[in-house]
Design an enzyme around this catalytic site. Sequence first.
Site, PDB file in Angstrom:
ATOM      1  N   GLN A   1      13.757  11.374 -14.340  1.00  0.00           N
ATOM      2  CA  GLN A   1      12.750  12.370 -13.973  1.00  0.00           C
ATOM      3  C   GLN A   1      12.059  12.017 -12.665  1.00  0.00           C
ATOM      4  O   GLN A   1      10.943  12.451 -12.401  1.00  0.00           O
ATOM      5  CB  GLN A   1      11.719  12.507 -15.086  1.00  0.00           C
ATOM      6  CG  GLN A   1      12.286  13.177 -16.325  1.00  0.00           C
ATOM      7  CD  GLN A   1      11.210  13.472 -17.343  1.00  0.00           C
ATOM      8  OE1 GLN A   1      10.378  14.343 -17.167  1.00  0.00           O
ATOM      9  NE2 GLN A   1      11.229  12.723 -18.438  1.00  0.00           N
TER      10      GLN A   1
ATOM     11  N   ARG B   1      12.090  20.886 -20.448  1.00  0.00           N
ATOM     12  CA  ARG B   1      10.758  21.423 -20.774  1.00  0.00           C
ATOM     13  C   ARG B   1      10.808  22.319 -21.998  1.00  0.00           C
ATOM     14  O   ARG B   1       9.795  22.601 -22.622  1.00  0.00           O
ATOM     15  CB  ARG B   1      10.179  22.245 -19.612  1.00  0.00           C
ATOM     16  CG  ARG B   1       9.890  21.529 -18.317  1.00  0.00           C
ATOM     17  CD  ARG B   1       9.132  20.273 -18.507  1.00  0.00           C
ATOM     18  NE  ARG B   1      10.058  19.134 -18.609  1.00  0.00           N
ATOM     19  CZ  ARG B   1       9.705  17.939 -19.031  1.00  0.00           C
ATOM     20  NH1 ARG B   1       8.481  17.712 -19.421  1.00  0.00           N
ATOM     21  NH2 ARG B   1      10.585  16.963 -19.088  1.00  0.00           N
TER      22      ARG B   1
ATOM     23  N   ASP C   1       1.688   4.750 -15.813  1.00  0.00           N
ATOM     24  CA  ASP C   1       2.421   5.930 -16.283  1.00  0.00           C
ATOM     25  C   ASP C   1       3.331   6.432 -15.167  1.00  0.00           C
ATOM     26  O   ASP C   1       3.052   6.206 -13.990  1.00  0.00           O
ATOM     27  CB  ASP C   1       1.385   7.008 -16.657  1.00  0.00           C
ATOM     28  CG  ASP C   1       2.022   8.167 -17.383  1.00  0.00           C
ATOM     29  OD1 ASP C   1       3.160   8.006 -17.859  1.00  0.00           O
ATOM     30  OD2 ASP C   1       1.386   9.230 -17.479  1.00  0.00           O
ATOM     31  N   GLU C   2       4.396   7.117 -15.502  1.00  0.00           N
ATOM     32  CA  GLU C   2       5.297   7.713 -14.508  1.00  0.00           C
ATOM     33  C   GLU C   2       5.703   6.708 -13.438  1.00  0.00           C
ATOM     34  O   GLU C   2       5.655   6.975 -12.239  1.00  0.00           O
ATOM     35  CB  GLU C   2       4.632   8.918 -13.821  1.00  0.00           C
ATOM     36  CG  GLU C   2       4.133   9.987 -14.769  1.00  0.00           C
ATOM     37  CD  GLU C   2       5.227  10.884 -15.297  1.00  0.00           C
ATOM     38  OE1 GLU C   2       6.415  10.501 -15.170  1.00  0.00           O
ATOM     39  OE2 GLU C   2       4.908  11.953 -15.832  1.00  0.00           O
TER      40      GLU C   2
ATOM     41  N   LYS D   1       6.128   9.588 -24.779  1.00  0.00           N
ATOM     42  CA  LYS D   1       5.679   8.621 -23.789  1.00  0.00           C
ATOM     43  C   LYS D   1       4.156   8.484 -23.754  1.00  0.00           C
ATOM     44  O   LYS D   1       3.609   7.382 -23.814  1.00  0.00           O
ATOM     45  CB  LYS D   1       6.197   9.084 -22.437  1.00  0.00           C
ATOM     46  CG  LYS D   1       5.695   8.314 -21.265  1.00  0.00           C
ATOM     47  CD  LYS D   1       6.310   8.914 -20.016  1.00  0.00           C
ATOM     48  CE  LYS D   1       5.819  10.344 -19.788  1.00  0.00           C
ATOM     49  NZ  LYS D   1       4.783  10.420 -18.769  1.00  0.00           N
ATOM     50  N   THR D   2       3.487   9.630 -23.652  1.00  0.00           N
ATOM     51  CA  THR D   2       2.032   9.584 -23.571  1.00  0.00           C
ATOM     52  C   THR D   2       1.438   9.023 -24.850  1.00  0.00           C
ATOM     53  O   THR D   2       0.467   8.280 -24.831  1.00  0.00           O
ATOM     54  CB  THR D   2       1.478  10.998 -23.321  1.00  0.00           C
ATOM     55  OG1 THR D   2       2.199  11.579 -22.245  1.00  0.00           O
ATOM     56  CG2 THR D   2       0.018  10.937 -22.962  1.00  0.00           C
TER      57      THR D   2
END
Length: 831
Positions: free
Chosen positions: A298, A646, A263-264, A75-76
């Site tokens: 998430q 994670r 983002d997010e 994503k980043t």
Amino acid sequence: MAGFSDDIPFFDDDDATPVPAKSQGGGGLAARAMAARKPSGNMPDYLAGLNPEQRLAVETTEGPVLVLAGAGTGKTRVLTTRIAHILSTNRAYPSQILAVTFTNKAAREMKTRIGHFVGEAIEGMPWLGTFHSIGVKMLRRHAELAGLKSGFTILDTDDVIRLLKQIIQAEGLDDKRWPARQFANMIDSWKNKAQGPKDISEGDARAFGNGKGRELYYAYQARLQTLNACDFGDLLLHPIRIFRENPDVLREYHQKFRYILVDEYQDTNVAQYMWLRLLAQRPGGERPNVCCVGDDDQSIYGWRGAEVDNILRFEKDFSNATVIKLERNYRSTAHILGAAAHLIAHNEGRLGKTLFTDHPNPDDGLVQVHAAWDSEEEARAIGEEIEQYQRKGHNLNDMAILVRASFQMREFEDRFVTLGLNYRVIGGPRFYERQEIRDAMAYFRVVAQGADDLAFERIINVPKRGLGEATIRQVHDAARARNTPMLQAAAELAESDELKPKARASLRQVSANFHRWQELLENTPHTELAEMILDESGYTDMWKNDKSAEAPGRLDNLKELIRSMEEYESLRSFLEHVALVMDAEQQEDLDAVSIMTLHSAKGLEFETVFLPGWEEGLFPHQRALDEGGRSGLEEERRLAYVGLTRAKKNLHLWFVSNRRIHGLWQSTIPSRFIDELPEAHVEVAEGGGNSYGGYGVGDRRNPYGSSRFDKVESFSNTYATPGWQRAQKNKTEATSRNWGNRSGHAVERIGYGEVDSGFGAGRGSVKPRTIEGELVAKSVASAPSPFSVGDRVFHIKFGNGNISNIEGNKLTVDFDKAGQKRVLDSFVQPA
DNA sequence: GATATACTAATTTTT
DNA sequence: TTAGTATATC
């Protein structure tokens, strides 16, 4: 540090349109990014490593784009590459890109990564930051439109609570009955929904302060205004109001921001969403170039007002949006992905993504589920597992313990201290929240902003100057009466005869000091001034004379504070930074296990992850269930999903049978989330495995050991369930294999046996499909509960009680002393 | 006005 | 259990 310094021209490249791609662009970042292209071939370097979906997300620069990016799908990378792409094709100048993140950490990381693409000139991205930091930047610019002066202060939670306490008291309410903290939370959640005092529902307004909620909220806002201050929520609400009431201002931003990235996105709340929509939606049906990246699975900040629905609304608000799913996971093994996918599939109302890996490896291990008797043993066993990994050559930096609630951390810290194992707590008590730091900051705030009454009140009598409650009250009242800042009122009072001589002298001294410092503010290097303030005020001496154990550490922290100020050009910019970035950067050079909450783990990854505390009541948290119902449970499940994803290679889940909560022992049962894991990807770690030991020779003895052992022994004779037999078996194995019959050790082993068996016993009708089923199959053929409702039973910790309900192997027992508890049947015996 | 003691309450996550 | 606050006392 690339803060948002005020020297960046605001509408710098405003009317300029960068020359479109192909022809050589102007200088600066874009040119450097161009240079990053491969000399041969058409595809720029930065696109080469992307998979097709990622590439689509990067290259679809025009129009609205929603990227649904699962955990570990890059994503980043997509976000940063997209920015690099926009720059290198000369679609916009850096200052024409608005890029919003949720956390400071994410903003920092994006800056670094973009820096790699385009050289180190990161300050060329002035509008990359958190919602709050960008909000401040806008608000400073247009403060007067919100009735503020540009130098307004930003209050943190602590300030807000103290302020609200005053307001509640001023309203004649009992501040014990109506706690300021609670009201601060209410205001916060109103502001998350973009509701001002006039907007809140009648019910909300009545719920606090004898029905005076609305009045209090009004009073609070009025007070903020006179203090020339903002709370966190205002940093977004003021800009929203300014945009609405001043179309010309909004138009300027519309012209400025050619590209918007978020983002997010799943974590945005109503206020953030409104802010964003105002900036993104253009009049006249122009399609905005807005790209939101998020993962509905998430979304874990619903309790803080985040609205997952914002993701679902995206396509409605922005017609013809391109939706791109990223499902190719580069992080975790197939087993970990399988476990996570199966778990999250229990949630309803998902957009529906399934992560997969291109690189399944048959050697990858299954996800391990472990059981322990209590949290102390959990910490000990995890510590030993970590040491084993370490012996096998793993770095501590690659391991993390992710907990549901921060109180769980303590046990691990204690254990690691005795083991001498390096650890690092992330997101724990923060540097800028320490008392001495906040005191020092309060001094600086008064110097920088004389009207900061809250800061002034905090330190007026720190160190002790003989200015007690009565004097402070007097200063306070005088300030209110004359409508001046307290500092000024103090100076005036000190020259009048209204005070006793002692207080008067003291007050005169304080205000003279502040005057002097304020005059030095413009022409003295700020670190020098800061040191001077702390010395001359007597604050440093106060800690030097303090004989307590913490005092030297506090002095160190103050030194550290001064040192960290060097990175800023002025006292003001430092104060601003601290208000927005409460975390101090961690030093990464140490090899250490990370300990943090699941919430702060979002976005991180580790080779080996330990997830302790998977018990009903703790995870899912009881409060989430009580207050959030089904959606609360689903958010907890998403949190579990975040935890699982994670891990790159090794994943260990733990649950314990007994946990001390509020100082009382609670018997606990395994989390339903453990039942929801798929058998194919998960195995139960056997108690006899080499990962558990008892106490090493010379180790501290378990303080509960002997007594617990005695009791277990005594009831073992009469207890004959399959679970107990299993426990006996384990106990024997353990005792003979390890340290002989040391009682403490054997007790630990019994703990395992009981948990395993109890976990699996009963529920005869269910096929062994789940972990639970597996345990049933492993231990003994399932047996019905040996108890019936009404039976009188004995429990090790809770004593005697009567069974009031039975669900499979889970009993509800009304204990005579401990009250009603849910326990596993293997933990009780007939009384 | 400062200190010590007693009591209470509250225990999730945080930009 | 502990941390934070209120009260009493010096």
